[in-house]
Design an enzyme around this catalytic site. Structure first.
Site, PDB file in Angstrom:
ATOM      1  N   LYS A  11      -2.651  17.458  10.593  1.00  0.00           N
ATOM      2  CA  LYS A  11      -1.442  16.775  11.073  1.00  0.00           C
ATOM      3  C   LYS A  11      -1.716  15.309  11.461  1.00  0.00           C
ATOM      4  O   LYS A  11      -2.881  14.889  11.531  1.00  0.00           O
ATOM      5  CB  LYS A  11      -0.870  17.568  12.257  1.00  0.00           C
ATOM      6  CG  LYS A  11      -0.423  18.991  11.869  1.00  0.00           C
ATOM      7  CD  LYS A  11       0.218  19.719  13.057  1.00  0.00           C
ATOM      8  CE  LYS A  11       0.701  21.102  12.657  1.00  0.00           C
ATOM      9  NZ  LYS A  11       1.380  21.794  13.791  1.00  0.00           N
ATOM     10  N   TYR A  51       9.613  23.013   7.837  1.00  0.00           N
ATOM     11  CA  TYR A  51       9.753  23.691   9.137  1.00  0.00           C
ATOM     12  C   TYR A  51      11.158  24.278   9.340  1.00  0.00           C
ATOM     13  O   TYR A  51      11.565  24.494  10.482  1.00  0.00           O
ATOM     14  CB  TYR A  51       9.405  22.734  10.272  1.00  0.00           C
ATOM     15  CG  TYR A  51       7.907  22.588  10.498  1.00  0.00           C
ATOM     16  CD1 TYR A  51       7.129  23.690  10.876  1.00  0.00           C
ATOM     17  CD2 TYR A  51       7.270  21.371  10.354  1.00  0.00           C
ATOM     18  CE1 TYR A  51       5.766  23.573  11.100  1.00  0.00           C
ATOM     19  CE2 TYR A  51       5.900  21.241  10.574  1.00  0.00           C
ATOM     20  CZ  TYR A  51       5.164  22.352  10.946  1.00  0.00           C
ATOM     21  OH  TYR A  51       3.815  22.242  11.178  1.00  0.00           O
ATOM     22  N   ASN A 114      -0.973  19.554  17.600  1.00  0.00           N
ATOM     23  CA  ASN A 114      -2.058  20.539  17.617  1.00  0.00           C
ATOM     24  C   ASN A 114      -2.885  20.563  16.332  1.00  0.00           C
ATOM     25  O   ASN A 114      -3.426  21.585  15.941  1.00  0.00           O
ATOM     26  CB  ASN A 114      -1.506  21.928  17.988  1.00  0.00           C
ATOM     27  CG  ASN A 114      -0.446  22.393  17.004  1.00  0.00           C
ATOM     28  OD1 ASN A 114      -0.162  21.718  16.039  1.00  0.00           O
ATOM     29  ND2 ASN A 114       0.113  23.564  17.253  1.00  0.00           N
ATOM     30  N   HIS A 117      -1.947  22.914  10.664  1.00  0.00           N
ATOM     31  CA  HIS A 117      -1.024  23.990  10.291  1.00  0.00           C
ATOM     32  C   HIS A 117      -1.765  24.941   9.365  1.00  0.00           C
ATOM     33  O   HIS A 117      -2.557  24.501   8.536  1.00  0.00           O
ATOM     34  CB  HIS A 117       0.196  23.436   9.532  1.00  0.00           C
ATOM     35  CG  HIS A 117       0.966  24.522   8.834  1.00  0.00           C
ATOM     36  ND1 HIS A 117       1.921  25.273   9.472  1.00  0.00           N
ATOM     37  CD2 HIS A 117       0.859  25.033   7.569  1.00  0.00           C
ATOM     38  CE1 HIS A 117       2.387  26.182   8.622  1.00  0.00           C
ATOM     39  NE2 HIS A 117       1.758  26.055   7.459  1.00  0.00           N
ATOM     40  N   GLU A 128       4.472  27.669   0.492  1.00  0.00           N
ATOM     41  CA  GLU A 128       4.092  26.365   1.064  1.00  0.00           C
ATOM     42  C   GLU A 128       3.220  25.573   0.088  1.00  0.00           C
ATOM     43  O   GLU A 128       3.400  24.358  -0.071  1.00  0.00           O
ATOM     44  CB  GLU A 128       3.377  26.585   2.405  1.00  0.00           C
ATOM     45  CG  GLU A 128       4.331  27.159   3.456  1.00  0.00           C
ATOM     46  CD  GLU A 128       3.660  27.530   4.773  1.00  0.00           C
ATOM     47  OE1 GLU A 128       2.415  27.390   4.889  1.00  0.00           O
ATOM     48  OE2 GLU A 128       4.381  27.954   5.694  1.00  0.00           O
TER      49      GLU A 128
HETATM   50  P1  IDP Z   1       1.720  27.753  14.501  1.00  0.00           P
HETATM   51  O1  IDP Z   1       1.596  26.352  13.960  1.00  0.00           O
HETATM   52  O2  IDP Z   1       0.563  28.124  15.404  1.00  0.00           O
HETATM   53  O3  IDP Z   1       1.979  28.782  13.428  1.00  0.00           O
HETATM   54  P2  IDP Z   1       4.567  27.918  15.265  1.00  0.00           P
HETATM   55  O4  IDP Z   1       5.091  28.745  16.401  1.00  0.00           O
HETATM   56  O5  IDP Z   1       4.887  28.346  13.863  1.00  0.00           O
HETATM   57  O6  IDP Z   1       2.988  27.775  15.488  1.00  0.00           O
HETATM   58  O7  IDP Z   1       5.109  26.454  15.499  1.00  0.00           O
HETATM   59  C1  IDP Z   1       5.035  25.467  14.499  1.00  0.00           C
HETATM   60  C2  IDP Z   1       4.626  24.145  15.120  1.00  0.00           C
HETATM   61  O8  IDP Z   1       5.677  23.693  15.985  1.00  0.00           O
HETATM   62  C3  IDP Z   1       3.392  24.202  16.019  1.00  0.00           C
HETATM   63  O9  IDP Z   1       2.176  24.171  15.327  1.00  0.00           O
HETATM   64  C4  IDP Z   1       3.593  22.982  16.899  1.00  0.00           C
HETATM   65  O10 IDP Z   1       3.216  21.780  16.213  1.00  0.00           O
HETATM   66  C5  IDP Z   1       5.113  22.961  17.070  1.00  0.00           C
HETATM   67  N1  IDP Z   1       5.495  23.628  18.331  1.00  0.00           N
HETATM   68  C6  IDP Z   1       5.494  24.973  18.586  1.00  0.00           C
HETATM   69  N2  IDP Z   1       5.884  25.223  19.849  1.00  0.00           N
HETATM   70  C7  IDP Z   1       6.163  24.004  20.401  1.00  0.00           C
HETATM   71  C8  IDP Z   1       6.622  23.602  21.699  1.00  0.00           C
HETATM   72  O11 IDP Z   1       6.863  24.407  22.592  1.00  0.00           O
HETATM   73  N3  IDP Z   1       6.775  22.245  21.868  1.00  0.00           N
HETATM   74  C9  IDP Z   1       6.521  21.331  20.893  1.00  0.00           C
HETATM   75  N4  IDP Z   1       6.096  21.672  19.668  1.00  0.00           N
HETATM   76  C10 IDP Z   1       5.908  22.996  19.424  1.00  0.00           C
END
Ligand code: IDP
Length: 140
Positions: A11, A51, A114, A117, A128
């Site tokens: 990312k 997304y 984070n 992905h 994807e």
């Molecule tokens: P993952 O990437 O671990 O599969 P997902 O729940 O699919 O997690 O969420 C997709 C992405 O959305 C996350 O990697 C993160 O970048 C973002 N995200 C998820 N929860 C939050 C939040 O509470 N605040 C801001 N961004 C979030």
């Protein structure tokens, strides 16, 4: 366990901090092979489509803005049980809850930014991968 492929994104926080090589080292150490890789600037339309499943979530706008805030590296990873293995190597979505040694524990600064992905199923991995790669761009 069969060899399979998963889809990965390094990312914008990873490209911004110049740590894509360090993240790739963790990926390769986990016996995942990077069989496709491209650095791109995602458009808003691409990020929104990618997304789409999260479009009703409160963080959707923030997520799309972040994912288009700088270059990303899209990747196809191949290996034994690659989908589950990569999820394990990535660590929990929230880096504060991620296990020691995972990419998110080591490198990530927040639940939004984070670093990586990874597809959550083999079926989604195929969808994807097809959004970002032509067959000829993947060389196993
Ligand atoms: P993952 O990437 O671990 O599969 P997902 O729940 O699919 O997690 O969420 C997709 C992405 O959305 C996350 O990697 C993160 O970048 C973002 N995200 C998820 N929860 C939050 C939040 O509470 N605040 C801001 N961004 C979030």
């Amino acid at each position: 366990m069969a060899t399979e492929r998963t889809f990965s994104i390094l990312k914008p926080d990873a490209t911004k901090r110049n740590i894509t090589g360090a993240v790739n080292a963790v990926i390769e150490k986990a016996a995942l092979r990077i069989v496709g890789q491209r650095r791109i600037q995602m458009s808003r339309a691409q990020a929104e489509t990618f997304y789409e499943i999260h479009k009703e979530r409160p963080f959707f706008g923030e997520l799309v803005t972040f994912m288009t805030s700088g270059p990303v590296v899209v990747q196809v990873l191949e290996g034994e049980n690659a989908v589950a293995r990569y999820r394990e190597v990535m660590g929990a979505t929230n880096p504060a809850q991620a296990a020691e040694g995972t990419i998110r524990k080591t490198f990530s600064e927040s639940v939004g930014e984070n670093t990586v992905h990874g597809s959550d199923s083999a079926e989604n991995a195929k969808i994807e991968i097809a959004q970002f790669f032509e067959d000829g761009d993947i060389v196993g």
